[in-house]
Structures are given as C-alpha cells and as structure tokens.
Design an enzyme around this catalytic site. Structure first.
Site, PDB file in Angstrom:
ATOM      1  N   HIS A 121       0.862  -1.178   0.000  1.00  0.00           N
ATOM      2  CA  HIS A 121       0.000   0.000   0.000  1.00  0.00           C
ATOM      3  C   HIS A 121       0.903   1.234   0.000  1.00  0.00           C
ATOM      4  CE1 HIS A 121      -2.821   2.978   1.720  1.00  0.00           C
ATOM      5  NE2 HIS A 121      -3.814   2.159   1.399  1.00  0.00           N
ATOM      6  N   ASP A 198       3.114  -4.697   7.949  1.00  0.00           N
ATOM      7  CA  ASP A 198       1.840  -3.984   7.868  1.00  0.00           C
ATOM      8  C   ASP A 198       0.716  -5.010   7.940  1.00  0.00           C
ATOM      9  OD1 ASP A 198      -0.481  -2.708   7.100  1.00  0.00           O
ATOM     10  OD2 ASP A 198       0.315  -1.894   5.237  1.00  0.00           O
ATOM     11  N   GLN A 201      -4.424  -5.428   6.581  1.00  0.00           N
ATOM     12  CA  GLN A 201      -5.330  -6.305   5.840  1.00  0.00           C
ATOM     13  C   GLN A 201      -5.365  -7.731   6.382  1.00  0.00           C
ATOM     14  OE1 GLN A 201      -7.476  -5.472   3.405  1.00  0.00           O
ATOM     15  NE2 GLN A 201      -6.868  -3.326   3.554  1.00  0.00           N
ATOM     16  N   LYS A 224     -10.560  -1.863  10.327  1.00  0.00           N
ATOM     17  CA  LYS A 224     -10.605  -3.089   9.515  1.00  0.00           C
ATOM     18  C   LYS A 224     -11.081  -4.284  10.344  1.00  0.00           C
ATOM     19  CE  LYS A 224      -7.829  -1.004   6.334  1.00  0.00           C
ATOM     20  NZ  LYS A 224      -8.255  -0.522   5.025  1.00  0.00           N
ATOM     21  N   CYS A 361      -4.681   2.379  -3.703  1.00  0.00           N
ATOM     22  CA  CYS A 361      -3.451   2.887  -3.074  1.00  0.00           C
ATOM     23  C   CYS A 361      -2.314   1.874  -3.219  1.00  0.00           C
ATOM     24  CB  CYS A 361      -3.667   3.241  -1.612  1.00  0.00           C
ATOM     25  SG  CYS A 361      -4.775   4.629  -1.362  1.00  0.00           S
TER      26      CYS A 361
END
Length: 403
Positions: A121, A198, A201, A224, A361
C-alpha cells in the site's frame, strides 16, 4: 456455533437499502462494518464518563483512564505482545508506520539499504521513500510475480550487510495475497535488519502472534477489525521503541519540561503526544473482544468458503479476469475485458452492491499488470453466498450494459 443470521443481526447497517436495493457490502478491505456492541461502547463513553485521561484526579477521568488502559491490555493479549507498553495506540496503520519511519531517520546513514515489497500500500512505500531522501539510504524492491506472489528468490539476493530495514504487508490490500512473513522476518534477522509488518489487511482474518513471529514492528487499524475509524496500534519490541526518538512533542509524552531541557516519558507515553482518541481506543478493545468471541478459526472458515465460491462463480463470466491467484485471504480483484473498473463499480452501486474500484493505493501493482485499476470485492465473515450471487448477477448486468 457459527450462526450467520445471528452475526448479521449484530450489524445494523446491513439492514439498509441503497438505491432501493438491499445493501450488499463487499468493501471490507477498505473498512469493515461495526457491530452494535461497539456502537454501544462509543455511546456509553460519551454518555457516562467522557473525560481526558492520565491527568485527572476526578472520577470520570479515572474511569476513562482505566477503560483506555484495559483496552491496551486487550490489544496486547490479542497480539501476544510481551508487555502492554509495547502497544502504542495511534490514529491507524499509516500513523504507526510514520512513527517508525520518523524514528529511523535519525538512525540510518547514507548507503544503508531499505527493502520494501512490490505489493505494498502507498502508506508502506511513501514514508520509506521520504526516509531514504532524508538519510541517503537506498530503497530496494522485492518484485512480484504474475500470480500476485513475491519473488522470494530475489528477496534473498537483495539482503546483504547494508540492509537495515525490511517492510512488507502481511496481506496485500489490492490482491489479498498472504505473504510469507515468517520467511521474510527470519531471513532479514540473519543480516541484523529490522522488520516492520503492515497487518492492516491481515488482522481481520488472521490472529498474529508477534512473539512467535519474532517481528520487530507490527501495525494495524481498528476500522478493519469491526472497530471505529481513527485508531490503530503500533507494536514494537521494547528495546527498539526505547531506541527510537519521539515522533511528536507535546503533552503526555514528557516527564519534565523546563525552558532549559525536556525529558521524555517512558513507554508507551513517549509516542502518544496529546489527547488521544480515547473513545476509539476503548471501542477498539471491545471490537477485539467481539471478534475473539466469534473465533478466528470460525471467521477463516466462513471467509475461505466465500472466497472459493465467489471465485468459482465469477470465473463463469466471459471476459472476466481475476488478478492475484496465489494463496490469499477473501479478496477478489478483477476486471471485465474492455470496460473501465470505475464504470463497473458505478453500475454495481446502483444495484446495491458496494465494491472498491481504482488502484487501491497500490499503484505499482496496477502498473505491473498494465491496467488503470481493478474492481475489488472483499468479503467479511458476515457476508453470505446469497450476496455473492447478487454480486455475480450485478457484474453480468454491468457487462451487458457497458459492452
């Protein structure tokens, strides 16, 4: 026992209509929906104990402080951090990444090397580009393959004695690819490099154990994970958080202040300048409880079943191509031949189906495939096969209208 009807009843927004059609919400990769129990926690805070934390001797302040710090401990236990103060509460994943990038800008030297993956991202690309511009460090990229997986053979070739930092998402937001982060972390550590993962997700689908992973930094966002927007977390190993300088100056992050000298507070407050999103932090803890009560094994089973079914049904549509076919979570990025993804998304919206369109993104991924973007349907545990059928029918109708 997993009851889809009971779970869907927890989410009031799933009852609404869009353009006269029953809402089919398939934009969970952008933000998940919020269960009533989390909404109630937000209302309870503002109705009963709204006050600033850590500073007041009055009852409301003490109650708010206790609830906020209880949420930090919930997050610590969920991610299995060793200490609660290794959890820094932030405004979200982007904020968390920038704390680390800012801290390392004082610690890198010209010629040092930083590695990112091609699946990132923008929020896990741009801060490291800025870091390299400030320090003279060199940015290296792990390339991707046609199926949406990383070229791990090249990653191992990129690692060397100059490598100081490695950054990779656990799951690609654009394709759903699950990256082999255990291998990435282990290989980087052999060269003395630190790793930030990261998890924005991955955390809605996977329950990561930061100690088992031996990861140096792990970041995530509440919105999320059935929580509110504007709050997230940065996990960092204690010794590394102590090594990094503060990201912002202000109240709460200090121990003493004079005009001659300021000394900083210990962890976690060193990185939590100013009044935080108190309500958001508390609600984040409630959202984590909610997801754990359902169980991440049950969540994974439901979502994997939806992914398999949706993949099979969408592949029946002539001229539809799915991007990203390696091991992945419940995300399907696709295009219809000769039709712009935005146009498809606009038609789907008129039919009550909410998807995301564009480059998500993650523009380098789109450049790799030489496309302007994709239509992305991202599923959560509260979605159903009936909603998949409505998606497929809407895609078929959009194709007929736009061809």
């Amino acid at each position: 026992m997993f009851s889809i009807d009971k779970i869907r009843a927890d989410f009031p927004i799933l009852n609404r209509k869009v353009h006269g059609k029953q809402l089919v919400y398939l934009d969970n990769g952008a933000t998940s929906q919020t269960p009533q129990i989390v909404i109630d926690a937000i209302v309870d805070y503002y109705s009963n104990y709204n006050a600033n934390i850590h500073r007041g001797v009055h009852t409301l302040s003490q109650e708010a402080t206790d609830k906020y710090e209880e949420a930090r401990i919930k997050i610590q236990k969920h991610f299995n951090a060793k200490k609660s103060y290794e959890i820094i509460l932030t405004s979200g994943t982007t904020h968390s990444i920038n704390i680390v990038a800012s801290g390392f800008s004082a610690l890198l030297n010209e010629g040092d090397e930083v590695i990112v993956s091609a699946l990132e991202h923008h929020s896990n690309i741009v801060p490291w580009q800025m870091l390299c511009e400030k320090t003279g460090a060199v940015l290296r990229v792990i390339p991707m393959d046609e199926d949406g997986s990383l070229r791990m053979d090249i990653y191992h070739e990129l690692l060397n004695g100059k490598t100081k930092l490695v950054f990779c998402n656990h799951v690609s937001n654009a394709l759903g690819t699950i990256n082999p982060i255990e291998e990435i972390i282990h290989a980087a550590h052999k060269f003395g490099a630190y790793v930030l993962i990261d998890g924005a997700q991955s955390c809605p689908h996977i329950k990561p154990d930061v100690q088992e992973l031996d990861v140096d930094f792990y970041v995530a966002s509440a919105h999320k994970m059935c929580g509110p927007t504007g709050v997230g977390m940065l996990y960092g190993k204690e010794e590394l958080l102590k090594l990094l300088p503060p990201y912002q100056g202000g109240g709460e992050m200090i121990e003493t202040v004079t005009f001659e000298q300021t000394t900083y507070a210990g962890l976690p407050h060193k990185f939590e300048a100013g009044t935080p999103n108190i309500c958001g932090g508390i609600a984040f803890g409630v959202a984590i409880d909610y997801m754990n009560n359902i169980g991440f094994n049950a969540i994974a089973m439901q979502e994997n079943e939806l992914l398999a079914y949706a993949t099979e049904e969408l592949q029946k549509v002539d001229g539809l191509r799915i991007y990203g076919t390696s091991n992945k979570t419940s995300v399907i990025s696709f295009n219809l031949e000769g039709i712009h993804p935005y146009d498809v998304g606009a038609i789907l919206d008129k039919l009550g189906v909410a998807v995301r369109t564009g480059h998500h993104c993650a523009q380098p991924i789109m450049d790799y495939y030489k496309i302007p973007g994709t239509v992305r349907a991202s599923f959560s545990f509260y979605n159903t096969k009936e909603e998949v059928d409505l998606l497929v029918a809407a895609v078929t109708k959009a194709q007929m209208m736009l061809s």
